[in-house]
Write a protein that holds these residues in place. Structure first.
Motif, PDB file in Angstrom:
ATOM      1  N   GLN A  10       0.840  -1.199   0.000  1.00 24.25           N
ATOM      2  CA  GLN A  10       0.000   0.000   0.000  1.00 24.25           C
ATOM      3  C   GLN A  10       0.871   1.243   0.000  1.00 24.25           C
ATOM      4  OE1 GLN A  10      -2.412  -0.399   3.474  1.00 24.25           O
ATOM      5  NE2 GLN A  10      -3.848  -1.783   2.489  1.00 24.25           N
ATOM      6  N   SER A  11       0.518   2.172  -0.861  1.00 26.09           N
ATOM      7  CA  SER A  11       1.262   3.429  -0.882  1.00 26.09           C
ATOM      8  C   SER A  11       0.400   4.590  -0.396  1.00 26.09           C
ATOM      9  CB  SER A  11       1.786   3.722  -2.288  1.00 26.09           C
ATOM     10  OG  SER A  11       0.704   3.825  -3.189  1.00 26.09           O
ATOM     11  N   LYS A  12      -0.916   4.398  -0.334  1.00 30.95           N
ATOM     12  CA  LYS A  12      -1.806   5.451   0.161  1.00 30.95           C
ATOM     13  C   LYS A  12      -2.215   5.132   1.590  1.00 30.95           C
ATOM     14  CE  LYS A  12      -3.539   6.896  -4.226  1.00 30.95           C
ATOM     15  NZ  LYS A  12      -4.566   7.577  -4.899  1.00 30.95           N
ATOM     16  N   THR A  21      -0.697   6.083   4.386  1.00 29.54           N
ATOM     17  CA  THR A  21       0.440   5.648   5.188  1.00 29.54           C
ATOM     18  C   THR A  21       0.801   6.659   6.272  1.00 29.54           C
ATOM     19  OG1 THR A  21       1.982   6.602   3.606  1.00 29.54           O
ATOM     20  CG2 THR A  21       1.433   4.264   3.332  1.00 29.54           C
TER      21      THR A  21
END
Length: 120
Positions: free
Chosen positions: A43-45, A47
């Motif tokens: 996951q990059s969103k 965070t």
């Protein structure tokens, strides 16, 4: 001070029995660790952690902070373990009574005496 992490909601609740303006040096390392944890999961969103000061019992002096932290942990586990929002469910600001502090002292002493081997 007690920090309670709710990873699924990306929140950190701050239980501070002295409600002072503090520079929480743990914020940056914890934010970085959470970002790494989320990225390792793909996951990059989402965070970023949200830091939330919780309403909690305020100690009248400066000597009982450890007992207040233990009492916060006890109350959260025993009374709010399934809480979806600790800021709603945990909103006490009055100091703990001597009986409430003694209860956590007795609980700790009993645990320690019955579960810790003393070195001879």
């Amino acid at each position: 001070m007690l920090l309670v992490l709710c990873l699924s909601k990306r929140e950190v609740y701050i239980f501070d029995s002295q409600q002072k303006k503090r520079n929480l040096m743990i914020k940056e390392p914890l934010n970085n660790a959470f970002r790494s944890y989320k990225r390792l999961g793909g996951q990059s969103k989402g965070t970023k952690l949200t830091w939330i000061p919780a309403q909690c019992a305020q100690q009248p002096g400066s000597l009982d902070c450890g007992y207040y932290v233990m009492r916060f942990m006890y109350d959260i586990i025993m009374n709010h373990g399934n809480s979806q929002d600790l800021t709603k469910d945990f909103s006490r600001t009055l100091p703990y009574s001597p009986e409430e502090i003694n209860e956590v002292k007795d609980f700790w002493a009993d645990y320690f005496m019955n579960n810790v081997e003393f070195l001879a």
